[in-house]
Design an enzyme around this catalytic site. Structure first.
Site, PDB file in Angstrom:
ATOM      1  N   LYS A  79      -5.498  21.433   1.445  1.00 34.50           N
ATOM      2  CA  LYS A  79      -6.242  20.185   1.688  1.00 34.50           C
ATOM      3  C   LYS A  79      -7.449  20.407   2.389  1.00 34.50           C
ATOM      4  CE  LYS A  79      -4.593  15.736   4.017  1.00 34.50           C
ATOM      5  NZ  LYS A  79      -3.553  15.350   4.885  1.00 34.50           N
ATOM      6  N   SER A 159      -1.994  10.876   2.832  1.00 32.53           N
ATOM      7  CA  SER A 159      -3.417  11.197   2.537  1.00 32.53           C
ATOM      8  C   SER A 159      -3.269  12.521   1.814  1.00 32.53           C
ATOM      9  CB  SER A 159      -4.131  11.299   3.840  1.00 32.53           C
ATOM     10  OG  SER A 159      -3.677  12.289   4.653  1.00 32.53           O
ATOM     11  N   SER A 183       1.764  11.570   5.489  1.00 32.40           N
ATOM     12  CA  SER A 183       1.027  11.871   4.559  1.00 32.40           C
ATOM     13  C   SER A 183       1.262  13.193   3.723  1.00 32.40           C
ATOM     14  CB  SER A 183      -0.630  12.182   5.179  1.00 32.40           C
ATOM     15  OG  SER A 183      -1.100  10.883   5.320  1.00 32.40           O
TER      16      SER A 183
HETATM   17  N1  GLN Z   1      -0.816   6.437   5.878  1.00 30.64           N
HETATM   18  C1  GLN Z   1      -0.991   6.640   6.992  1.00 30.64           C
HETATM   19  C2  GLN Z   1      -2.220   6.230   7.804  1.00 30.64           C
HETATM   20  O1  GLN Z   1      -2.933   5.779   7.202  1.00 30.64           O
HETATM   21  C3  GLN Z   1      -0.619   8.027   7.348  1.00 30.64           C
HETATM   22  C4  GLN Z   1      -1.702   9.061   7.073  1.00 30.64           C
HETATM   23  C5  GLN Z   1      -1.138  10.555   7.487  1.00 30.64           C
HETATM   24  O2  GLN Z   1      -0.201  10.768   7.668  1.00 30.64           O
HETATM   25  N2  GLN Z   1      -2.515  11.125   7.652  1.00 30.64           N
HETATM   26  O3  GLN Z   1      -2.604   6.376   8.814  1.00 30.64           O
END
Ligand code: GLN
Length: 491
Positions: A79, A159, A183
Site C-alpha cells: 500500500k 482505503s 480500511s
Molecule cells: N473509511 C474510514 C475513513 O474514511 C476508514 C479509513 C481507514 O481505515 N483508513 O476514515
C-alpha cells in the site's frame, strides 16, 4: 493469464520449495500480468519490476543455499502508505509530490527480511481517508467483481482498495494494508479476500504515513486465512521506533487457523442489528452463526450498548488526530510547494493545492473539535465515549471468546453512488470502527455472494491480543463457506 498468478501464498511457497518454479519465474508472471492489466484495474500507482526481479534472483539464491526466509521469493504489493526506501511514497496525495523516502517502514522491512519480493505500490484513498478510493490522486482502482449481467465498474472499497483489487485480480500473492476505521476489512469484504487488522500495537507504525495515530494499524489482505495468518505473524513485531508497539511474542496464528471452534463461545452483539439492515446482510450473519454452531461453538447474545456512538466518536477522534499529523505537510519538508508572498501564504497555497476535498474537510473538522471552546464539547467528550465503547467490549468478553458480525452494511458499490454525501460514505464503517476505537483485532472472511453475485464478508472481532481466537473462528468460517468463486475476467 498464467496459472502461477492464481496460486495462494501457501501454494506458491510450496511450489518454490518443491522447485516446481523459481521466484524469478513466479515474479515474471506477476510483472507480465501487471503490465497487461493494470491500465484496466489501476491497482498499482507505481510498479517496480527491476527491483522485483533483483529481489527474486536473490531469493532463488537463498533457497538454493538453504538460507531462505519464511516467505522467500513471494511477490507482494505494498500500500502506498508504507515508506519504501528509494521508491516513491505518496499516500496517494498530491501534497507528497514525488516524495521518495530514505528509509523503510518496519512492516515492509519485516517482510523483506523473510524474503518477500516487492512488485510495486498500491492505490488507496488520499491519506487513507475514505471507503472507495475515489479520493486517490491517481484515480480509483476498479473492483474485479461486477454485478451479474452488468458491466458497471464498482469500487473495491477503501482505503486499501488498491491492495484488495491487486489480491482479488491476481496482481500479487498478497498485499500490505492499513486500517484506521475499517480500511483493511471493508475492501476485503468488497473483493472476496481476507483482511486482518491486528490488535493496536502489534505492528509497528514506524514508516507508515500517519492518519490517526491512536487508531492506525497495519495488516495484510490475502487470498486465504492461512496466508493472512502467516503474513500477520511476519508483519507484527516489537519496534523501539514506535512507542506504542508492544514488546510481545507473536503466537503461531497459522496453527490457530486449523484448530476449529469446538467449545468456543461466540458473541452476537445485538446493537449491530441496525435499523434498515438489508435482509441479505441479516441472512449472511445468520448463516455465519449456523456455520459456527455446526462446528461446535456456542452462540451467545451480547450487548455493546454504546455502539450507536461509535461512528460519531470516530469521526471526531480520527479527524482531530489527522489535523495534527498532517500539519507537517507545509511545503517546507516534503513534496509539493506552492509559493505565496510570505511564509503563511506559502503554507496556505501549498495546503490548498496539495490536499483533496475530503482531506480538507477532515482537517477542518479536526481543527474545529480541538479548538478552545469546542475541545470539551467534542474532543474530550468523544474520548470519554471511546472509553465506554472499550468497556462494553470488556464486559462482552467476560462471556465470550470472540464476536461475529457482518463486515459491511452492503456489497461493493459504484463510483459516485456515495461520494456526493460524506455521511453516506461514513456509514460504510459502521461495523468496523468499533474495533479500532477499542484497539481490538478484527478479521474479514469472504462468506457468500449476494443476489447480484458480489462477495460479502463476515467479521470476527477478538479480545485485545487474542488474534488466536479470531484466526480460529476465521478458519472455521472459511472451511464452512468454501468460498471458491472468482470474479469473471473482463480486465
Ligand atoms: N473509511 C474510514 C475513513 O474514511 C476508514 C479509513 C481507514 O481505515 N483508513 O476514515
Amino acid at each position: 493469464m498464467s496459472e502461477l498468478t492464481s496460486l495462494s501464498l501457501t501454494e506458491a511457497l510450496a511450489g518454490l520449495e518443491e522447485k516446481k518454479f523459481s521466484s524469478r519465474e513466479l515474479t515474471q508472471a506477476f510483472i507480465d500480468e501487471i503490465e497487461a492489466t493494470n491500465s484496466n484495474l489501476n491497482a498499482y500507482v507505481i510498479d517496480t519490476p527491476e527491483r522485483a526481479i533483483e529481489m527474486a534472483a536473490a531469493s532463488d539464491e537463498k533457497r538454493a543455499n538453504n538460507t531462505h526466509g519464511r516467505i522467500e521469493g513471494a511477490p507482494i504489493g505494498v500500500k502506498d502508505l508504507f515508506c519504501t526506501k528509494g521508491v516513491r511514497t505518496t499516500a496517494c496525495s498530491k501534497i507528497l509530490g514525488e516524495f521518495t523516502p530514505t528509509y523503510e517502514s518496519t512492516v515492509t522491512s519485516n517482510l523483506w527480511s523473510e524474503g518477500a519480493v516487492m512488485l510495486g505500490k498500491l492505490n488507496m484513498d488520499e491519506f487513507a481517508m475514505g471507503s472507495s478510493n475515489e479520493t486517490s490522486r491517481f484515480g480509483p482502482p476498479v473492483n474485479p467483481w461486477r454485478r451479474a449481467g452488468s458491466d458497471q465498474p464498482l469500487t473495491s472499497g477503501g482505503s486499501s482498495g488498491g491492495s484488495a483489487t491487486a489480491v482479488a485480480a491476481n496482481l500479487c500473492l498478497a498485499a500490505t494494508a492499513s486500517d484506521t476505521g475499517g480500511s483493511i476489512r471493508q475492501p476485503a469484504s468488497f473483493t472476496g479476500t481476507v483482511g486482518v487488522k491486528p490488535t493496536y500495537g502489534r505492528a509497528s507504525r514506524y514508516g507508515m504515513v500517519a492518519f490517526a495515530s491512536s487508531l492506525d494499524q497495519a495488516g495484510p489482505i490475502a487470498k486465504t486465512v492461512s496466508d493472512a495468518a502467516l503474513l500477520t505473524e511476519i508483519m507484527c513485531s516489537h519496534d523501539e521506533r514506535d512507542s506504542t508497539s508492544l514488546a510481545l511474542d507473536v503466537p503461531d496464528w497459522g496453527q490457530a487457523v486449523k484448530e476449529g471452534v469446538k467449545g468456543m463461545k461466540i458473541g452476537i452483539p445485538k446493537e449491530f442489528r441496525i435499523a434498515g439492515m438489508s435482509p441479505e446482510i441479516e441472512a449472511l450473519w445468520q448463516q455465519g452463526v449456523e456455520w459456527l454452531e455446526q462446528q461446535g461453538a456456542e452462540i451467545i447474545d451480547v450487548s455493546l450498548p454504546h455502539t450507536k456512538y461509535a461512528l460519531p466518536v470516530y469521526y471526531i477522534v480520527a479527524p482531530a488526530e489527522a489535523s495534527s499529523n498532517l500539519a507537517r505537510y507545509d511545503g517546507m519538508r516534503y513534496g509539493e510547494r506552492v509559493m505565496g508572498d510570505d511564509l503563511t501564504a506559502t503554507y496556505e497555497a501549498t495546503r490548498a493545492a496539495g490536499f483533496g476535498e475530503e482531506v480538507q474537510r477532515r482537517l477542518m473538522i479536526g481543527t474545529y473539535v480541538l479548538s478552545s471552546g469546542y475541545y470539551d464539547a467534542y474532543y474530550l467528550r468523544a474520548q470519554k465515549v471511546r472509553t465506554r465503547i472499550a468497556e462494553d467490549f470488556d464486559k462482552a468478553f467476560e462471556k465470550v471468546d470472540a464476536l461475529l458480525t457482518p463486515t459491511c452494511p452492503s456489497a461493493a458499490f459504484g463510483y459516485g453512488e456515495k461520494s456526493g454525501d460524506p455521511v453516506e460514505m461514513y456509514l460504510n464503517d459502521i461495523f468496523t470502527v468499533t474495533a479500532n476505537l477499542a484497539g481490538l483485532p478484527g478479521i474479514s472472511v469472504p462468506a457468500t455472494l449476494d443476489k447480484e453475485a458480489l462477495p460479502l464478508g463476515l467479521q470476527v472481532i477478538g479480545k485485545a491480543l487474542d488474534e488466536t481466537s479470531c484466526f480460529r473462528v476465521a478458519g472455521a468460517i472459511e472451511t464452512a463457506a468454501n468460498f471458491t468463486t472468482k470474479p469473471e475476467r473482463w480486465w
